[in-house]
Design a protein around this motif. Structure first.
Motif, PDB file in Angstrom:
ATOM      1  N   TYR A  31      16.804  13.745 -17.019  1.00 20.99           N
ATOM      2  CA  TYR A  31      17.755  12.743 -17.491  1.00 20.99           C
ATOM      3  C   TYR A  31      18.507  12.132 -16.310  1.00 20.99           C
ATOM      4  N   TYR A  35      26.390   4.505 -14.603  1.00 15.17           N
ATOM      5  CA  TYR A  35      27.681   4.178 -15.172  1.00 15.17           C
ATOM      6  C   TYR A  35      28.375   3.165 -14.274  1.00 15.17           C
ATOM      7  N   GLN A  37      32.501   2.133 -13.443  1.00 14.80           N
ATOM      8  CA  GLN A  37      33.875   2.589 -13.640  1.00 14.80           C
ATOM      9  C   GLN A  37      34.824   1.507 -13.161  1.00 14.80           C
ATOM     10  N   LEU A  43      34.248   6.012 -17.793  1.00 16.00           N
ATOM     11  CA  LEU A  43      32.932   5.562 -17.360  1.00 16.00           C
ATOM     12  C   LEU A  43      32.200   4.941 -18.540  1.00 16.00           C
ATOM     13  N   PHE A  90      28.237   4.564 -10.551  1.00 13.41           N
ATOM     14  CA  PHE A  90      27.835   5.960 -10.354  1.00 13.41           C
ATOM     15  C   PHE A  90      26.499   6.208 -11.032  1.00 13.41           C
ATOM     16  N   GLU A 102      25.497  19.336 -18.270  1.00 13.37           N
ATOM     17  CA  GLU A 102      26.308  19.040 -17.097  1.00 13.37           C
ATOM     18  C   GLU A 102      25.711  17.881 -16.320  1.00 13.37           C
ATOM     19  N   GLN A 103      26.532  16.866 -16.090  1.00 13.31           N
ATOM     20  CA  GLN A 103      26.115  15.702 -15.321  1.00 13.31           C
ATOM     21  C   GLN A 103      26.460  15.916 -13.846  1.00 13.31           C
ATOM     22  N   PHE A 105      26.882  13.905 -10.432  1.00 13.69           N
ATOM     23  CA  PHE A 105      27.093  12.521 -10.021  1.00 13.69           C
ATOM     24  C   PHE A 105      26.810  12.314  -8.548  1.00 13.69           C
ATOM     25  N   GLY A 106      26.345  11.106  -8.235  1.00  6.51           N
ATOM     26  CA  GLY A 106      26.264  10.677  -6.853  1.00  6.51           C
ATOM     27  C   GLY A 106      27.635  10.218  -6.367  1.00  6.51           C
ATOM     28  N   ARG A 110      30.470   1.086  -4.238  1.00  4.94           N
ATOM     29  CA  ARG A 110      31.588   0.195  -4.528  1.00  4.94           C
ATOM     30  C   ARG A 110      31.133  -1.236  -4.301  1.00  4.94           C
TER      31      ARG A 110
END
Lengths: 114, 111
Positions: A31, A35, A37, A43, A90, A102-103, A105-106, A110
């Motif tokens: 998966y 996202y 933000q 998110l 993200f 549990e995700q 994240f990188g 920006r």
């Protein structure tokens, strides 16, 4: 393990330009998701994938495309950048046994669109 | 559509005071996850609650999942400067492959 990596860290675009945000993970997670933000907001899911060759739209997919040709990579393409796409992006991954777990994240990209 | 509301938006505390954030879903959730995001950083997973009425502790952090599985809370006892950041809750959408996020509660330690 590098975990989830994203490039670039920062990007400035002009309205109408296109670009691809890169995301890769080395945890063999099925998966993956993207996202955005925005200040004061949680998110919001753009697109997600439950495995190679399978993608689907999230809450805010307009103006973005994704593909998933390998388990490791999940690039996000902005087709024609608009100021409303100024945000922090993200990428996240997780195993999907039994649903979303549990995700991981990188570090985020920006993006500023002028 | 399905929504996850989180309050308060901000909480200012003196170091050593307690902090609580609340999360409410418009629908029953199969589970709820909590994340912490430090300023300028990315969200980091804290915990997942699955069972009705579940309470879990991680040192000074206590997480609760309501009996109806529609609300949850995170309580931090005796805050420290390392607790500064924004705390988010997130729950799966009906499809189970999309997470819906609360807007977050920002913990600010007063100088």
């Amino acid at each position: 393990n590098a975990g989830v990596t994203q490039t670039p860290k920062f990007q400035v675009l002009k309205t109408g330009q296109s670009m691809t945000l890169q995301c890769a993970q080395d945890m063999n997670h099925e998966y993956m998701s993207w996202y955005r933000q925005d200040p004061g907001m949680g998110l919001r899911l753009i697109h997600y994938s439950v495995g190679a060759g399978i993608t689907d739209q999230g809450e805010v997919p307009n103006g973005y495309n994704v593909s998933r040709s390998t388990t490791e990579d999940f690039p996000l393409r902005l087709l024609s950048a608009a100021p409303s796409q100024t945000s922090v992006y993200f990428c996240a991954s997780s195993n999907r046994a039994g649903g979303i777990n549990e995700q991981f994240f990188g570090p985020g990209t920006r993006l500023t669109v002028l | 559509g399905q929504q996850v509301m989180q309050i308060p938006q901000y909480q200012h505390v003196q170091e050593g005071e307690d902090f609580t954030t609340y999360c409410n879903s418009s629908t029953t959730l199969s589970n709820i996850q909590w994340y912490k995001q430090r300023p300028g950083g990315h969200p980091v997973f804290l915990i997942q609650l699955v069972k009705s009425g579940e309470v879990k502790k991680q040192k000074r952090l206590t997480f609760q999942f309501g009996e109806a599985k529609k609300n949850s809370s995170l309580h931090i006892t005796a805050t420290q400067t390392t607790d500064v950041g924004t705390y988010f809750c997130a729950g799966p959408k009906d499809s189970n492959y999309q997470l819906i996020w609360g807007a977050g509660t920002k913990l600010i330690i007063k100088p």
